[in-house]
Design a protein around this motif. Structure first.
Motif, PDB file in Angstrom:
ATOM      1  N   PHE A   1      23.841 -35.454 -74.647  1.00  0.00           N
ATOM      2  CA  PHE A   1      23.926 -36.259 -73.424  1.00  0.00           C
ATOM      3  C   PHE A   1      22.707 -35.999 -72.540  1.00  0.00           C
ATOM      4  N   TYR A   2      22.395 -34.732 -72.339  1.00  0.00           N
ATOM      5  CA  TYR A   2      21.269 -34.407 -71.449  1.00  0.00           C
ATOM      6  C   TYR A   2      19.916 -34.755 -72.069  1.00  0.00           C
ATOM      7  N   LYS A   3      19.861 -34.796 -73.385  1.00  0.00           N
ATOM      8  CA  LYS A   3      18.604 -35.210 -74.017  1.00  0.00           C
ATOM      9  C   LYS A   3      18.296 -36.665 -73.649  1.00  0.00           C
ATOM     10  N   GLY A   4      19.327 -37.505 -73.723  1.00  0.00           N
ATOM     11  CA  GLY A   4      19.139 -38.916 -73.350  1.00  0.00           C
ATOM     12  C   GLY A   4      18.743 -39.067 -71.887  1.00  0.00           C
ATOM     13  N   LEU A   5      19.389 -38.278 -71.026  1.00  0.00           N
ATOM     14  CA  LEU A   5      19.083 -38.378 -69.589  1.00  0.00           C
ATOM     15  C   LEU A   5      17.691 -37.836 -69.272  1.00  0.00           C
ATOM     16  N   MET A   6      17.264 -36.832 -70.038  1.00  0.00           N
ATOM     17  CA  MET A   6      15.904 -36.297 -69.844  1.00  0.00           C
ATOM     18  C   MET A   6      14.862 -37.397 -70.080  1.00  0.00           C
TER      19      MET A   6
ATOM     20  N   LEU B   1      16.098 -28.362 -70.250  1.00  0.00           N
ATOM     21  CA  LEU B   1      16.688 -27.029 -70.469  1.00  0.00           C
ATOM     22  C   LEU B   1      18.143 -27.164 -70.906  1.00  0.00           C
ATOM     23  N   LEU B   2      18.894 -28.058 -70.242  1.00  0.00           N
ATOM     24  CA  LEU B   2      20.305 -28.251 -70.615  1.00  0.00           C
ATOM     25  C   LEU B   2      20.399 -28.803 -72.036  1.00  0.00           C
ATOM     26  N   SER B   3      19.492 -29.718 -72.392  1.00  0.00           N
ATOM     27  CA  SER B   3      19.546 -30.353 -73.721  1.00  0.00           C
ATOM     28  C   SER B   3      19.199 -29.357 -74.828  1.00  0.00           C
ATOM     29  N   GLU B   4      18.518 -28.287 -74.456  1.00  0.00           N
ATOM     30  CA  GLU B   4      18.139 -27.293 -75.473  1.00  0.00           C
ATOM     31  C   GLU B   4      19.089 -26.098 -75.507  1.00  0.00           C
ATOM     32  N   GLN B   5      19.726 -25.789 -74.373  1.00  0.00           N
ATOM     33  CA  GLN B   5      20.373 -24.467 -74.297  1.00  0.00           C
ATOM     34  C   GLN B   5      21.872 -24.468 -74.043  1.00  0.00           C
ATOM     35  N   LEU B   6      22.463 -25.593 -73.656  1.00  0.00           N
ATOM     36  CA  LEU B   6      23.912 -25.566 -73.421  1.00  0.00           C
ATOM     37  C   LEU B   6      24.647 -25.289 -74.730  1.00  0.00           C
ATOM     38  N   ALA B   7      25.812 -24.656 -74.633  1.00  0.00           N
ATOM     39  CA  ALA B   7      26.588 -24.339 -75.842  1.00  0.00           C
ATOM     40  C   ALA B   7      27.174 -25.613 -76.468  1.00  0.00           C
TER      41      ALA B   7
END
Ligand SMILES: [Fe+2]
Ligand SMILES: [Fe+2]
Length: 194
Positions: free
Chosen positions: A140-145, A127-133
């Motif tokens: 960063f969150y995509k990698g951690l996902m 969700l963070l990798s898709e929706q953060l501004a």
């Protein structure tokens, strides 16, 4: 959704966006706790289950690296690491699994609770990798996902190898149902599991 039965409500991402410093501080502590609990598993079960030692030491190393990366984001924002807080979600999950301690081996539950925590983190990091501004934080969150999905599979594989596919999957289904109940009652805030 990696075995999870309920999705995170959309209002969680709004709470996260409103307090990114709080989210990053909580997240940094989650990485430290993940490293610590992987090593605690090695200390407690490494004798009876030596096959756990190498993958869990590697996991602890990776979670420590993640801590460094999250802490770097906090430093970039000139935001200090806050004090550690008790994780109600993790505590509730452990208590829910302890209900059956007389009939279910504690190692099986430790591995499967680990899998559920990684699975929920993975869902939220998506969700963070898709929706953060911030595009930087989205990347960063995509990698951690991706890492969390790998960790979910590590814990389920270790449980299946040691206790058998059927036993591990049946117990996972029971714990996933309890996780969904716990998740539905959590107050939504700028925490990885809150
Ligand atoms: Fe991590
Ligand atoms: Fe992880």
């Amino acid at each position: 959704m990696l075995g999870l039965l309920t999705p995170t409500p959309p209002s969680w991402i709004e709470a996260a966006e409103r307090d990114l410093d709080g989210l990053l501080s909580d997240h940094a502590h989650c990485e430290l706790k993940a490293a610590h609990s992987a090593l605690a598993l090695v200390g407690k079960y490494g004798g009876e289950a030596p096959e756990l030692v190498e993958p869990l030491v590697a996991l602890a190393r990776e979670e420590s690296e993640h801590f460094g990366q999250v802490h770097g984001r906090l430093a970039d924002r000139q935001s200090p690491l806050g004090p550690p807080t008790s994780d109600l979600y993790v505590r509730s999950l452990r208590n829910a699994s302890n209900r059956d301690r007389a009939v279910v081996p504690s190692l099986l539950d430790r591995l499967l609770v680990g899998a559920l925590i990684e699975g929920r983190s993975c869902e939220r990091f998506r969700l963070l990798s898709e929706q953060l501004a911030s595009a930087e934080l989205r990347g960063f969150y995509k990698g951690l996902m991706v890492s969390e999905a790998k960790h979910f599979r590590l814990f389920t594989r270790l449980a299946e190898q040691r206790f058998g596919l059927e036993v591990a999957r049946a117990r996972f289904a029971t714990l996933a149902a309890r996780e969904a109940e716990i998740h539905a009652c959590l107050p939504l805030g700028p925490q990885v599991h809150g």
